[in-house]
Each structure stands twice: as structure tokens, then as C-alpha cells.
Design an enzyme around this catalytic site. Sequence first.
Site, PDB file in Angstrom:
ATOM      1  N   ARG A   1       2.192 -17.340  -3.130  1.00  0.00           N
ATOM      2  CA  ARG A   1       2.556 -16.236  -2.263  1.00  0.00           C
ATOM      3  C   ARG A   1       1.444 -15.275  -2.604  1.00  0.00           C
ATOM      4  O   ARG A   1       0.949 -14.627  -3.814  1.00  0.00           O
ATOM      5  CB  ARG A   1       3.869 -15.721  -2.468  1.00  0.00           C
ATOM      6  CG  ARG A   1       4.082 -14.372  -1.794  1.00  0.00           C
ATOM      7  CD  ARG A   1       3.772 -13.272  -2.297  1.00  0.00           C
ATOM      8  NE  ARG A   1       4.275 -11.875  -1.769  1.00  0.00           N
ATOM      9  CZ  ARG A   1       3.994 -10.848  -1.945  1.00  0.00           C
ATOM     10  NH1 ARG A   1       3.266 -10.481  -3.058  1.00  0.00           N
ATOM     11  NH2 ARG A   1       4.235  -9.493  -1.486  1.00  0.00           N
ATOM     12  N   VAL A   2       0.788 -14.689  -1.580  1.00  0.00           N
ATOM     13  CA  VAL A   2      -0.309 -13.647  -1.380  1.00  0.00           C
ATOM     14  C   VAL A   2       0.317 -12.554  -0.913  1.00  0.00           C
ATOM     15  O   VAL A   2       0.671 -12.604   0.520  1.00  0.00           O
ATOM     16  CB  VAL A   2      -1.592 -14.143  -1.012  1.00  0.00           C
ATOM     17  CG1 VAL A   2      -2.792 -13.143  -1.169  1.00  0.00           C
ATOM     18  CG2 VAL A   2      -2.037 -15.316  -1.977  1.00  0.00           C
TER      19      VAL A   2
ATOM     20  N   THR B   1       0.539   0.795  -2.115  1.00  0.00           N
ATOM     21  CA  THR B   1       1.696   0.162  -2.871  1.00  0.00           C
ATOM     22  C   THR B   1       2.673  -0.103  -2.042  1.00  0.00           C
ATOM     23  O   THR B   1       3.133   0.735  -1.000  1.00  0.00           O
ATOM     24  CB  THR B   1       1.887   0.916  -4.323  1.00  0.00           C
ATOM     25  OG1 THR B   1       3.020   0.041  -5.024  1.00  0.00           O
ATOM     26  CG2 THR B   1       2.506   2.109  -4.058  1.00  0.00           C
ATOM     27  N   GLY B   2       3.525  -1.070  -2.274  1.00  0.00           N
ATOM     28  CA  GLY B   2       4.786  -1.181  -1.549  1.00  0.00           C
ATOM     29  C   GLY B   2       5.283  -2.636  -1.077  1.00  0.00           C
ATOM     30  O   GLY B   2       4.631  -3.517  -1.984  1.00  0.00           O
ATOM     31  N   HIS B   3       6.032  -2.810  -0.237  1.00  0.00           N
ATOM     32  CA  HIS B   3       6.239  -4.102   0.245  1.00  0.00           C
ATOM     33  C   HIS B   3       5.212  -4.863   0.875  1.00  0.00           C
ATOM     34  O   HIS B   3       4.741  -4.715   1.934  1.00  0.00           O
ATOM     35  CB  HIS B   3       7.569  -3.995   1.349  1.00  0.00           C
ATOM     36  CG  HIS B   3       7.922  -5.595   1.543  1.00  0.00           C
ATOM     37  ND1 HIS B   3       7.807  -5.944   2.933  1.00  0.00           N
ATOM     38  CD2 HIS B   3       8.350  -6.449   0.850  1.00  0.00           C
ATOM     39  CE1 HIS B   3       8.510  -7.105   2.941  1.00  0.00           C
ATOM     40  NE2 HIS B   3       8.693  -7.517   1.855  1.00  0.00           N
ATOM     41  N   GLY B   4       4.624  -5.868   0.135  1.00  0.00           N
ATOM     42  CA  GLY B   4       3.451  -6.663   0.783  1.00  0.00           C
ATOM     43  C   GLY B   4       3.329  -6.977   2.107  1.00  0.00           C
ATOM     44  O   GLY B   4       2.322  -6.758   2.720  1.00  0.00           O
TER      45      GLY B   4
ATOM     46  N   THR C   1       2.936  -2.235  -8.263  1.00  0.00           N
ATOM     47  CA  THR C   1       1.235  -2.541  -7.852  1.00  0.00           C
ATOM     48  C   THR C   1       0.788  -1.486  -8.726  1.00  0.00           C
ATOM     49  O   THR C   1       1.134  -0.382  -9.048  1.00  0.00           O
ATOM     50  CB  THR C   1       0.948  -2.422  -6.451  1.00  0.00           C
ATOM     51  OG1 THR C   1       1.904  -3.293  -5.659  1.00  0.00           O
ATOM     52  CG2 THR C   1      -0.613  -2.685  -6.263  1.00  0.00           C
TER      53      THR C   1
ATOM     54  N   ASP D   1      -0.581  -7.907   0.139  1.00  0.00           N
ATOM     55  CA  ASP D   1      -1.464  -7.300   0.454  1.00  0.00           C
ATOM     56  C   ASP D   1      -2.574  -6.623  -0.527  1.00  0.00           C
ATOM     57  O   ASP D   1      -3.367  -6.481  -0.097  1.00  0.00           O
ATOM     58  CB  ASP D   1      -0.845  -5.855   1.112  1.00  0.00           C
ATOM     59  CG  ASP D   1      -0.282  -5.122  -0.004  1.00  0.00           C
ATOM     60  OD1 ASP D   1       0.777  -5.484  -0.816  1.00  0.00           O
ATOM     61  OD2 ASP D   1      -0.816  -3.921  -0.772  1.00  0.00           O
TER      62      ASP D   1
END
EC number: 3.4.19.5
Length: 308
Positions: free
Chosen positions: A196-197, A219-222, A168, A199
Site C-alpha cells: 500500500r502506498v 499529514t492525514g488520511h493518505g 507522518t 500520499d
Amino acid sequence: MNPVVVVHGGGASNISKDRKERVRQGILRAATVGYNILKQGGSAVDAVEGAVTVLEDDPDFNAGCGSVLNENGEVEMDASIMNGKDLSAGAVSAVRCIANPIKLARLVMDKTPHCFLTDQGAARFAAANGIPTIPGQQLVTERSRKRLEKEKLEKDAQKPDCQKNLGTVGAVALDCQGNLAYATSTGGIVNKMPGRVGDTPCVGSGGYADNDIGAVSTTGHGESILKVNLARLALFHVEQGKSLEEAANASLGHMKSKVKGVGGIIMVNKAGEWAVKWTSTSMPWAAAKDGKLHSGIDFGDTSIIDLS
């Protein structure tokens, strides 16, 4: 008020040696652009939009022209932006054929009564406001194609890895008038389902800004970030009296303990203090304040240069 801008290039499991210097230079360019906007009297919103646009235009980052591909080999992008002065916000999701989703999110904030537009509604709004479209394949890089192929093979082999696909880009800023803002943009995760959406476009998860507290971009795993509302959680800890570093660590720790999620946070508060923290293997970042440009990628990797 001395202006501040902090940018990140996304949490990552690893960055190859051949990309590391390009990534570092991209982050430095973005921070410099944002800082120059602030030094010239621009707003925090202008600065974060400008910084993120630089990263969307850089194919080494998972946003804009470097976005990863969904399971059909297509680019779908999400972005959001927020003004801490009045909590106005704009977000878009699942947008295609647009080079700079963050610019579209800014228009949603400035020109509609809404906070969030998606898919075809966002596309029609973009066209009505003169946002140029480009062929979808123009956003697809060879690196993105290879990443999709690799992900499909690993998925078939059942090798899940929660640290992958964390890319991100984002920015937070404090301007000379004391206003705060954030912007975050992404292409999402490799091999995602169409539609797919994550964070990134969700205010409170992908970022948050409030002049009374601070500004955050995550940022990271949404899916993990969404479950804990990571950005607003970090600012809640600031409201409770924690320092920025303590707030970031507490929020990331909560996400890891509750849902085993990894990621990163950049923050700035109304006093101009800033922090960068991550639990992923690495996170490219840069921060500009008082004529100094701080940056790093890995743990313990920090450099400072003069901005002249």
C-alpha cells in the site's frame, strides 16, 4: 532573506500524556536542527532533510524507526522531497530495512533522472549508493506491535475511525537565498496491505515546493489526501491570492467536505510567512524564524522560546 523552517509530527486522534512531552521535545529538536542548517548557510533542501531525519530516528513518530506495521507485522516506508528552485523531486515507496527513507529520496532526486523509485528498485538503488541496510525487525518497536494488535482487534469488531493512523512527519523551509523545499516521510497506516502506498511519496499530495509560491507538507488520511491532491491544492489557493492560513483552511475544508478526510498542513511562502493548520484532534508542530522557536500540539497550545 531570513530563513524559516516548519516541521510537523503528524496528525493524531490523541497523544497519551506519557508521550506528549517526548513528542514535543522531538519536534523541537527537529526544528532546531533544520534551523541551524539554514543559519549556517545550508540550503532549504538540506534543512528539510535534516529535520525529517531527526524525526525518522525518533521512535515516538510514525517514520523510520517508529514506523507502524503492515498486516504482516512488517515495516514499509514512504518518503519524498522537493526543491522549489527547479521543481526537482525524489520519492521512494514500500522501502524496507532502511533507517532513513528521506535520505534515499534525496538521492533519487540528486542522482537519477527519475522522480520516484519503489520496492526492489529502490532497494537496489540504495545498495548501489551505499545506503546501509538494517534488519527489518530492528525497525519494529514494542509500541508498533501493540498498535497492530489493537488495530486487528478493532477491525474484527468493525470499529472504523477515520482519525486513526494519521502519523507522518514533514518539514518545509525557506533558505537565505530564497529557495523553498519540503520533505515528508511515513511508515503509512497500521495494518495496511503490503505494498500500500499513500500520499506521502506522491508529489502534489504529500507535499509540494515552488519558489514562486511556497512549500507545503501534509499529514492525514493518505487516501483522502491523494483524492484531492492536498498539497498542490493549498498552493493553488495561494496563487489565487489567499493568505497561507486561508489556503490551508480552504484545502482542509475541501478534503473534509468531499471525502470526509482529516489531516494537517504546514506551509511557508517566498516572503517567509508560515502557517500550521489541522482538522485532526492534534498535530505536533514547531516553527523557527528570527531566533524564535514556536511550537504546539493541541488547538490553542502554543509556546515560544528563544533560540540561543
